[in-house]
Design an enzyme around this catalytic site. Structure first.
Site, short mmCIF file in Angstrom:
data_model
loop_
_atom_site.label_atom_id
_atom_site.label_comp_id
_atom_site.label_asym_id
_atom_site.label_seq_id
_atom_site.Cartn_x
_atom_site.Cartn_y
_atom_site.Cartn_z
N GLY A 47 0.83 -1.20 0.00
CA GLY A 47 0.00 0.00 0.00
C GLY A 47 0.86 1.24 0.00
O GLY A 47 2.07 1.17 0.24
N GLN A 52 3.18 9.94 1.60
CA GLN A 52 4.48 9.29 1.38
C GLN A 52 5.18 9.78 0.11
O GLN A 52 6.39 9.59 -0.03
CB GLN A 52 4.32 7.76 1.32
N CYS A 100 7.18 -0.57 6.22
CA CYS A 100 6.65 0.62 5.57
C CYS A 100 7.70 1.13 4.61
O CYS A 100 8.89 1.17 4.96
CB CYS A 100 6.32 1.68 6.62
N LEU A 101 7.27 1.53 3.42
CA LEU A 101 8.22 2.03 2.43
C LEU A 101 8.91 3.30 2.92
O LEU A 101 9.98 3.64 2.43
CB LEU A 101 7.50 2.28 1.10
N HIS A 142 -3.00 0.64 8.65
CA HIS A 142 -1.65 1.18 8.44
C HIS A 142 -1.69 2.36 7.46
O HIS A 142 -1.12 3.43 7.74
CB HIS A 142 -0.73 0.06 7.91
N GLU A 143 -2.38 2.16 6.32
CA GLU A 143 -2.38 3.22 5.30
C GLU A 143 -3.14 4.46 5.78
O GLU A 143 -2.71 5.59 5.55
CB GLU A 143 -2.97 2.70 3.99
N HIS A 146 -1.31 6.90 7.93
CA HIS A 146 -0.45 7.88 7.25
C HIS A 146 -1.17 9.22 7.05
O HIS A 146 -0.52 10.26 6.97
CB HIS A 146 -0.02 7.35 5.87
NI NI Z 1 3.47 2.81 5.43
#
Ligand code: NI
Length: 175
Positions: A47, A52, A100-101, A142-143, A146
């Site tokens: 995701g 991000q 997480c990226l 999680h997403e 953000h």
């Molecule tokens: Ni993330």
């Protein structure tokens, strides 16, 4: 479209609250979503949230068939979720490993609600209203975190279960 640079933890833009999308007809919104899918695909992520890539809007994309990063995870439908509202359907929490990226190379064990309802809109402005459990519920939480400036390490309760992916899971790709 384009693969965009992913901001990493420490960048203040990842901590900011985001704005709701108001104009679903804006071609810039469609371009943003295309870039988010391109970036997610290029990095093998499950995701991605707009902050991000430095965009302070309430837009997330997620979905996975078979993930190299999460080989044991069940599939999650490819989804664009805009202006989301996530409601827990239980007090019960599951513990699960997340990465997480924006936090490359690390994993942590994070408690999440076991079952949630999520509502919002797709890229055309059509309503989405789903319930999810397991990994699907985890990804959504999680997403959407953000969008309120929360990164998963802020949710870790037991830092003995936080570390480098290549040490914790030597068989996984290291990112
Ligand atoms: Ni993330």
């Amino acid at each position: 479209m384009a693969v965009r640079e992913i901001l990493r933890m420490g960048d203040a833009r990842l901590l900011a609250l985001t704005e709701r999308v108001k104009n679903f007809g804006d071609p810039l919104l469609q371009a943003l979503i295309a870039d988010m899918f391109d970036t997610k695909a290029a990095t093998g992520g499950v995701g991605l949230a707009a902050p991000q890539i430095g965009v302070g809007l309430q837009v997330v994309v997620f979905g996975v068939g078979k993930s190299e990063r999460y080989p044991d995870a069940e599939p999650v439908p490819e989804t664009v979720l805009i202006n989301p509202i996530v409601t827990p359907l239980t007090d019960e929490e599951d513990l699960g490993w997340e990465g997480c990226l924006s936090v490359p190379g690390l994993r942590g064990e994070v408690p999440r609600f076991a079952r949630v309802r999520y509502r919002g809109f797709d890229q055309h402005g059509h309503p989405i209203d789903r319930t999810a459990g397991g990994f699907h519920a985890r990804v959504v939480q999680h997403e959407c975190d953000h969008l309120i400036g929360k990164l998963y390490p802020m949710r870790v309760r037991d830092f003995r279960h936080f570390g480098f992916t290549e040490i914790l899971f030597p068989d996984l790709p290291p990112h």
